[in-house]
Every structure is written in structure tokens, then in C-alpha cells.
Design a protein around this motif. Structure first.
Motif, short mmCIF file in Angstrom:
data_model
loop_
_atom_site.label_atom_id
_atom_site.label_comp_id
_atom_site.label_asym_id
_atom_site.label_seq_id
_atom_site.Cartn_x
_atom_site.Cartn_y
_atom_site.Cartn_z
N UNK A 1 0.82 -1.21 0.00
CA UNK A 1 0.00 0.00 0.00
C UNK A 1 0.86 1.26 0.00
N UNK A 2 1.99 1.22 0.71
CA UNK A 2 2.92 2.34 0.66
C UNK A 2 3.50 2.51 -0.74
N UNK A 3 3.80 1.41 -1.39
CA UNK A 3 4.29 1.48 -2.77
C UNK A 3 3.22 2.06 -3.68
N UNK A 4 1.96 1.71 -3.41
CA UNK A 4 0.86 2.28 -4.19
C UNK A 4 0.78 3.79 -4.02
N UNK A 5 0.95 4.26 -2.80
CA UNK A 5 0.93 5.71 -2.54
C UNK A 5 2.08 6.41 -3.24
N UNK A 6 3.25 5.80 -3.22
CA UNK A 6 4.41 6.38 -3.92
C UNK A 6 4.16 6.42 -5.42
N UNK A 7 3.63 5.33 -5.97
CA UNK A 7 3.34 5.27 -7.41
C UNK A 7 2.36 6.36 -7.82
N UNK A 8 1.30 6.54 -7.04
CA UNK A 8 0.31 7.57 -7.35
C UNK A 8 0.94 8.96 -7.29
N UNK A 9 1.76 9.20 -6.29
CA UNK A 9 2.42 10.51 -6.16
C UNK A 9 3.34 10.77 -7.34
N UNK A 10 4.01 9.73 -7.83
CA UNK A 10 4.85 9.89 -9.02
C UNK A 10 4.00 10.22 -10.24
N UNK A 11 2.86 9.54 -10.38
CA UNK A 11 1.95 9.81 -11.50
C UNK A 11 1.46 11.25 -11.45
N UNK A 12 1.03 11.70 -10.28
CA UNK A 12 0.54 13.08 -10.14
C UNK A 12 1.66 14.10 -10.33
N UNK A 13 2.85 13.79 -9.83
CA UNK A 13 3.96 14.72 -10.00
C UNK A 13 4.37 14.87 -11.44
N UNK A 14 4.45 13.75 -12.16
CA UNK A 14 4.82 13.81 -13.58
C UNK A 14 3.81 14.57 -14.40
N UNK A 15 2.58 14.61 -13.92
CA UNK A 15 1.51 15.28 -14.68
C UNK A 15 1.69 16.79 -14.74
N UNK A 16 2.47 17.36 -13.83
CA UNK A 16 2.75 18.80 -13.91
C UNK A 16 3.43 19.12 -15.24
N UNK A 17 4.28 18.21 -15.70
CA UNK A 17 4.94 18.41 -16.97
C UNK A 17 4.09 17.99 -18.15
N UNK A 18 3.46 16.82 -18.05
CA UNK A 18 2.68 16.27 -19.17
C UNK A 18 1.49 17.17 -19.51
N UNK A 19 0.84 17.72 -18.50
CA UNK A 19 -0.34 18.55 -18.75
C UNK A 19 -0.01 19.86 -19.47
N UNK A 20 1.25 20.26 -19.47
CA UNK A 20 1.62 21.49 -20.17
C UNK A 20 1.31 21.39 -21.66
N UNK A 21 1.44 20.19 -22.21
CA UNK A 21 1.12 20.03 -23.64
C UNK A 21 -0.35 20.36 -23.90
N UNK A 22 -1.22 19.88 -23.03
CA UNK A 22 -2.66 20.11 -23.23
C UNK A 22 -3.04 21.56 -22.98
N UNK A 23 -2.33 22.25 -22.10
CA UNK A 23 -2.66 23.63 -21.79
C UNK A 23 -2.45 24.56 -22.98
N UNK A 24 -1.73 24.07 -24.01
CA UNK A 24 -1.55 24.87 -25.22
C UNK A 24 -2.82 24.93 -26.06
N UNK A 25 -3.75 24.00 -25.82
CA UNK A 25 -4.97 23.89 -26.63
C UNK A 25 -6.22 24.16 -25.82
N UNK A 26 -6.27 23.66 -24.60
CA UNK A 26 -7.47 23.77 -23.77
C UNK A 26 -7.29 24.83 -22.69
N UNK A 27 -8.41 25.45 -22.31
CA UNK A 27 -8.37 26.22 -21.07
C UNK A 27 -8.25 25.23 -19.91
N UNK A 28 -7.77 25.70 -18.78
CA UNK A 28 -7.57 24.81 -17.64
C UNK A 28 -8.89 24.16 -17.21
N UNK A 29 -9.99 24.96 -17.22
CA UNK A 29 -11.28 24.43 -16.80
C UNK A 29 -11.76 23.30 -17.72
N UNK A 30 -11.62 23.50 -19.03
CA UNK A 30 -12.05 22.48 -19.99
C UNK A 30 -11.22 21.21 -19.86
#
Length: 303
Positions: free
Chosen positions: A7-36
Motif C-alpha cells: 500500500x505504501x508502494x501504491x501511494x508512492x506510485x500515485x504521487x509519481x503519477x501526479x507529480x509527472x503530470x505537472x509536466x505532461x499537462x503542459x502540452x494540453x494547456x496549449x490547446x485547452x483552457x484549464x477548466x475544460x
């Protein structure tokens, strides 16, 4: 006694997924508003969540008396929280927002846990959390953009701090419901209500989307957000949090800024400083200490 390490490994994995999304979501922000984009993230996940829920449990229903609870949790945990994230970044620096909406979250969770659960805060969890907090501060302040707490960023800083408070309480509010329902059912229903409440905020953004021009990286960002950041991450987080306790689980959010720094280096060639590497090591040391602590609850039984 069954080990909680998966379960601790699961929490670490999820935190890595959410952390990496700060970078990955930048691609989408070029097309969509944040709300959309946030609405797409949760909205596209809803039918998948309900289908998975029906497939695994044979029923998607909850008791009528609990619907209002799911609606309130969804409103604060998805609608309000996601809007606060967007506007905190708008009115303060990224470093300020990162520090104030991540670092205090586990502290608020520990303070308010007795209102929702029977967990007891132990010395080892306090020490481990304090060590991990130092690591988070090093990662955020050790980057190119330092923390600036001057008055010009007061509004954004207060919004960022409120994310930690609301996020911690929303996490804790899920715990009693997960004594009655599965983590999957709780996740599905509060995301459903939170997304419904979010929809009115997207009205001005749909007309600006050039759907025919969506590039492959943007589709990857959508897939990543729907499948990994929402469908997988929320279920794994809530399930793991229910197993190890909300207080300890929320300290594992300190992995998020470390993963975000790595994602920035991988996708956008952002430099990683020595202080940030040291901070990541310190975070993991603190989390290991927390992981060694057995879950303790008050012995009084609720009848």
C-alpha cells in the motif's frame, strides 16, 4: 500480520503519477483552457469508473442518505480544489504554489484526523513527516525559481494554502464512507458529483478548442490524465489510504514535487539542482520512517 508495504508502494506510485503530470499537462494547456481540460480529465473517466464498478461489484448504487455526502465531498474535493489549483498558480509563483499546496497538506490531515477517524498520531510519524517536509522545502526552494512570500503574491499564496486545508479535509471525509463502501465506489461517486459541478465553469472555453488540430502529445496528455491520473490514481490512493490510515498516507504526497522536478527535466530540459537531489533523498528517508510505524487506532469500539 499482513504487510502494508504494497500500500505504501501504491501511494508512492500515485504521487509519481501526479507529480509527472505537472509536466505532461503542459502540452494540453496549449490547446485547452484549464477548466475544460480538468473537466475532460474527470468527465471521460466517469463512464469508465461506473463500468468498472458494475463489472467488479455488480451494482453501482449507494444509499440515498449518503448521496449528499458524496455530493459535498465531490464539490470540495474536485470542483473547488481544481479551481483553486488553477487560480493559485495564476496569482502567485509556481514555487510558492508548489510549497503551499503540498507541504502543509499532510500536517492539516494529521491535525484534523481525529474528527473523522480513530487514528493516533505517533512520534515516529511526526519525526518522519518533519524530515520529509525539509526535503520538500529543499526541492522547491532549490530550483531556479525561489519562494517569494511578499505581499504582491498574498492572494495566490492564501489560495494555495487553502488547497492544503480543503484537500486534507476532503481526504479525511472519504474515510468513514470507505468503511461502508469500496474505495472504487467512493471514488466513482464523488468524482461524478465533482465533475457535474465543474461543468458550468467550462462554458466559455469550448469554442476555442481546435479539435481537428490536436497533436499526438496532446492525446497522450489526455490519455495520461484520464486513465492514470484519475482512473488508476484515485482508486489506488483511496484504497491504500484506507489501509494505512489517512495521516500517514498524506505524507506520501511529498513525493509529488520530486516527481514534478524529474518530469520537468525529462520533458522540458529543466535543470535539477543538487539541493533538489538532496531533498528527494531526505523525503524518502522520512517516508521510510513513517512506513515502519504500525498503524495505531483508538481502542474504543464504535457500536
Amino acid at each position: 500480520m499482513k504487510s502494508n508495504y504494497p500500500y505504501y508502494l501504491g501511494l508512492i506510485l500515485v504521487s509519481i503519477i501526479w507529480g509527472a503530470n505537472f509536466g505532461i499537462s503542459r502540452w494540453a494547456m496549449e490547446v485547452f483552457t484549464a477548466e475544460v481540460f480538468v473537466f475532460l480529465r474527470f468527465g471521460l473517466a466517469i463512464p469508465l469508473l461506473f463500468m468498472l464498478l458494475y463489472k467488479l461489484e455488480g451494482s453501482i448504487m449507494v444509499e440515498k442518505r449518503d448521496i449528499l455526502k458524496f455530493a459535498v465531498i465531490g464539490f470540495f474535493g474536485v470542483t473547488i480544489l481544481e479551481l483553486l489549483v488553477m487560480y493559485s498558480i495564476k496569482y502567485t509563483t509556481l514555487a510558492n504554489a508548489s510549497l503551499l499546496n503540498v507541504a502543509p497538506w499532510p500536517i492539516f490531515a494529521a491535525l484534523f484526523a481525529p474528527l473523522f477517524t480513530k487514528e493516533k498520531l505517533t512520534r515516529k510519524v511526526v519525526v518522519g513527516g518533519a524530515i520529509a517536509f525539509v526535503g520538500v522545502a529543499l526541492i522547491i526552494t532549490g530550483g531556479d525559481e525561489g519562494v517569494d512570500l511578499s505581499s504582491q503574491y498574498m492572494l495566490g499564496n492564501m489560495l494555495a494554502l487553502s488547497i492544503s486545508l480543503i484537500g486534507a479535509i476532503y481526504n479525511l471525509a472519504c474515510m468513514p464512507l470507505m468503511k461502508k463502501y469500496s474505495a472504487l465506489k467512493v471514488t466513482t461517486w464523488f468524482i461524478f458529483f465533482g465533475t457535474a459541478f465543474l461543468f458550468p465553469f467550462t462554458f466559455n472555453g469550448w469554442s476555442d478548442v481546435a479539435w481537428s488540430n490536436l497533436s499526438f502529445p496532446i492525446w497522450i496528455a489526455i490519455f495520461y490524465n484520464v486513465i492514470l491520473c484519475t482512473l488508476v490514481a484515485f482508486i489506488v490512493w483511496n484504497f491504500s489510504m484506507n489501509k494505512v490510515g489517512a495521516t500517514k498516507a498524506n505524507f506520501y504526497r511529498y513525493v509529488v514535487p520530486a516527481a514534478a522536478a524529474i518530469a520537468g527535466a525529462m520533458f522540458f530540459n529543466e535543470p535539477i539542482m543538487f539541493a533538489q537531489i538532496l531533498g528527494a533523498i531526505i523525503i524518502m528517508s522520512g517516508l521510510l520512517l513513517i512506513g515502519f510505524e504500525k498503524r495505531k487506532v483508538l481502542e474504543n469500539k464504535i457500536k
